[in-house]
Write a protein that holds these residues in place. Sequence first.
Motif, mmCIF file in Angstrom:
data_model
loop_
_atom_site.group_PDB
_atom_site.id
_atom_site.type_symbol
_atom_site.label_atom_id
_atom_site.label_comp_id
_atom_site.label_asym_id
_atom_site.label_seq_id
_atom_site.Cartn_x
_atom_site.Cartn_y
_atom_site.Cartn_z
ATOM 1 N N GLY A 1 1.037 -1.170 -0.034
ATOM 2 C CA GLY A 1 0.032 -0.051 -0.102
ATOM 3 C C GLY A 1 0.978 1.095 0.077
ATOM 4 O O GLY A 1 1.915 1.201 0.397
ATOM 5 N N GLU B 1 -2.754 -6.062 1.857
ATOM 6 C CA GLU B 1 -1.588 -5.095 1.898
ATOM 7 C C GLU B 1 -0.849 -5.124 3.462
ATOM 8 O O GLU B 1 0.214 -5.028 3.598
ATOM 9 C CB GLU B 1 -1.833 -3.629 1.672
ATOM 10 N N ARG C 1 -5.775 0.617 4.468
ATOM 11 C CA ARG C 1 -5.101 -0.247 3.876
ATOM 12 C C ARG C 1 -5.881 -1.695 3.620
ATOM 13 O O ARG C 1 -6.480 -1.905 4.817
ATOM 14 C CB ARG C 1 -3.751 -0.368 4.036
#
Length: 100
Positions: free
Chosen positions: A56, A69, A65
């Motif tokens: 991210g 991620e 996020r």
Amino acid sequence: MPSWSKKDERQYEHIKESKMDRGSSLERSKEVAARTVNKTRREEGRTPNSQTQGTGNPNTRLEDRTVEELRNLASELNIDGRSKMKKLELIDAIREKRSS
């Protein structure tokens, strides 16, 4: 640009110009356009991975996020048990690891 088709390149330029017309900076417009094209390529199966392997945007809050991620970031930080953690647990573990 990566190994994009002509169609991907046109989509990138269209999105970039559209974002700039709406007042976004050139840098932000490029980022959004590239992420959009890459996401479309993943969804269409034109990339080796069906999911992102990124962590991210580093300027994005952890809460914003995706779990994937966060797991990728936890992997980089060598956090044990990350595959079984929920989103909030991942965020706590990442923050704890970064502060130590």
